[in-house]
Write an enzyme that holds these catalytic residues in place. Sequence first.
Site, mmCIF file in Angstrom:
data_model
loop_
_atom_site.group_PDB
_atom_site.id
_atom_site.type_symbol
_atom_site.label_atom_id
_atom_site.label_comp_id
_atom_site.label_asym_id
_atom_site.label_seq_id
_atom_site.Cartn_x
_atom_site.Cartn_y
_atom_site.Cartn_z
ATOM 1 N N SER A 137 -2.608 6.038 -0.659
ATOM 2 C CA SER A 137 -1.385 6.188 -1.434
ATOM 3 C C SER A 137 -1.746 5.885 -2.881
ATOM 4 C CB SER A 137 -0.335 5.205 -0.919
ATOM 5 O OG SER A 137 0.785 5.188 -1.765
ATOM 6 N N LYS A 163 -1.679 10.825 -0.683
ATOM 7 C CA LYS A 163 -0.243 10.677 -0.950
ATOM 8 C C LYS A 163 -0.092 10.252 -2.395
ATOM 9 C CE LYS A 163 2.969 6.932 0.199
ATOM 10 N NZ LYS A 163 3.500 6.118 1.322
ATOM 11 N N LYS A 165 2.756 9.250 -5.500
ATOM 12 C CA LYS A 165 4.127 8.800 -5.736
ATOM 13 C C LYS A 165 4.771 9.753 -6.732
ATOM 14 C CE LYS A 165 4.147 4.885 -3.362
ATOM 15 N NZ LYS A 165 5.119 4.612 -2.289
ATOM 16 N N ASP A 190 5.615 10.782 -2.077
ATOM 17 C CA ASP A 190 6.555 9.719 -1.690
ATOM 18 C C ASP A 190 7.434 9.382 -2.890
ATOM 19 O OD1 ASP A 190 7.893 7.517 -0.705
ATOM 20 O OD2 ASP A 190 6.098 6.289 -0.371
ATOM 21 N N GLU A 215 8.201 12.092 1.454
ATOM 22 C CA GLU A 215 8.625 10.815 2.031
ATOM 23 C C GLU A 215 9.800 10.225 1.253
ATOM 24 O OE1 GLU A 215 5.315 8.128 2.361
ATOM 25 O OE2 GLU A 215 6.557 6.400 2.839
ATOM 26 N N ASP A 240 10.929 6.531 5.478
ATOM 27 C CA ASP A 240 10.297 5.213 5.391
ATOM 28 C C ASP A 240 11.427 4.178 5.314
ATOM 29 O OD1 ASP A 240 9.059 2.857 4.507
ATOM 30 O OD2 ASP A 240 7.929 3.765 2.886
ATOM 31 N N LYS A 264 6.233 1.044 9.510
ATOM 32 C CA LYS A 264 5.646 -0.170 8.940
ATOM 33 C C LYS A 264 6.177 -1.323 9.771
ATOM 34 C CE LYS A 264 5.691 1.488 4.134
ATOM 35 N NZ LYS A 264 6.414 1.428 2.850
ATOM 36 N N GLY A 292 1.855 1.437 4.522
ATOM 37 C CA GLY A 292 1.271 0.196 4.027
ATOM 38 C C GLY A 292 2.164 -0.413 2.973
HETATM 39 O O1 OSB Z 1 6.724 3.423 0.025
HETATM 40 O O2 OSB Z 1 4.982 3.429 1.190
HETATM 41 C C1 OSB Z 1 5.630 2.939 0.276
HETATM 42 C C2 OSB Z 1 3.600 0.270 -1.553
HETATM 43 C C3 OSB Z 1 4.578 -0.672 -1.822
HETATM 44 C C4 OSB Z 1 5.871 -0.412 -1.434
HETATM 45 C C5 OSB Z 1 6.184 0.781 -0.778
HETATM 46 C C6 OSB Z 1 5.210 1.720 -0.503
HETATM 47 C C7 OSB Z 1 3.892 1.467 -0.925
HETATM 48 C C8 OSB Z 1 2.805 2.415 -0.747
HETATM 49 C C9 OSB Z 1 1.403 1.862 -0.728
HETATM 50 O O3 OSB Z 1 2.954 3.604 -0.685
HETATM 51 C C10 OSB Z 1 0.778 1.904 0.615
HETATM 52 C C11 OSB Z 1 -0.476 1.084 0.633
HETATM 53 O O4 OSB Z 1 -1.477 1.527 0.087
HETATM 54 O O5 OSB Z 1 -0.463 -0.033 1.186
HETATM 55 MG MG MG Z 2 7.060 5.017 1.324
#
Ligand code: OSB
Ligand code: MG
Length: 372
Positions: A137, A163, A165, A190, A215, A240, A264, A292
């Site tokens: 991510s 992925k 953001k 995401d 996402e 999510d 998660k 994560g």
């Molecule tokens: O939305 O998946 C998410 C990190 C912090 C809060 C929300 C998210 C995330 C990530 C990072 O996308 C995932 C990771 O590398 O742990």
């Molecule tokens: Mg997410």
Amino acid sequence: MLVMLDKVVLYEIRMPFRHFFETSFGRTYDKEAVLVEVAANDLTGWGECVACEGPFYSYEDRNTAWYVLSEYLIPWALEHQTTGPEEFLEQAARIRGHNMAKAALEMALWDLNAKREGVPLWKKLGGCRKRIPCGVSIGIQDNPEQLIDKITRELEDGYRKIKVKIKPGWDLEILERIRSRFPEIPLMADANSAYTVRDIPRLRELDRFRLMMVEQPLYDDDIAEHARLQEVLETPVCLDESIRHVRDARLALDLGACRIINIKPGRVGGLIEARKIHDLCRERGVPVWCGGMLETGIGRAHNISLSTLENFTIPGDVSAGRRYFERDTVRSPVEVEADGTIKVRNAPGIGWEPERGRIDEITVRRKEFVRQ
Ligand code: OSB
Ligand code: MG
């Protein structure tokens, strides 16, 4: 065998990320989290609370988690000598929400129980995978060039899913650039709830990028609006934030609000609930992947254990510890091999050993709870 729960220790930790991580709700420079250690009969189990430094991803943060754990969950567990995760959840159900706080202790109890039985946690959960396929991510960057550089490096390291953001203003143009440079990579986006129903026309533009999924584009607490979106979107929606428990997952699938679910364990209150969502999705033919929360090695190890279940068929956000931290909370941080997989460990419990010296170094608040 009778186990006595002797002690529970909370550690609030703070350590810098190697690089800041930015999502649509903000930028963060430091990992701030709560670790939970449970001690019984010379064995210890560990959990990591995924609640963040502030209430931005959800209403929980490290302070609400600390409060709920120290005022309620831990005293109850010590008083009733609760060591089984199932039994713990029955007690915890009296508290509304606060899934991340609940999950931290539930997962520590899973680790403890697996160690007591001398089995790896992944086996105890019913997992079958020996290797976990990994994705990354990648947060919002200062400019598109930096993002392209990062993607290039992650692909070189073997990761199987990229992925990125997105948020209004960092979306279509960015995806355009990524796709013109990497036309075929497995790519997804995401939004962390950065859009509203008024943006549906813009979200429909995503269809031209052939994304694996988008996402959580809409409201964190809404499933019905995602169903309206999915109806007019070719790109699969993945939920999510909106999925807090198996009942949310069932509703989302019944309404057609998503075609994929990000699981998660922290968000859904622990590994038992995570497995229920996994099982439901498997019955419905819906693939899942493990998300994560920028975890240190302890939380990462739990995520790996969960990811061994059969229906985790899409590469998750579980990646190498060194992407985040110079020094981790575990002795030998989680590594990803050149083929983009993590090799599952067979040591009892979570498989990665917490490093006490390091944890002490980064602890900013500590509280011990002992059996009366
Ligand atoms: O939305 O998946 C998410 C990190 C912090 C809060 C929300 C998210 C995330 C990530 C990072 O996308 C995932 C990771 O590398 O742990
Ligand atoms: Mg997410």
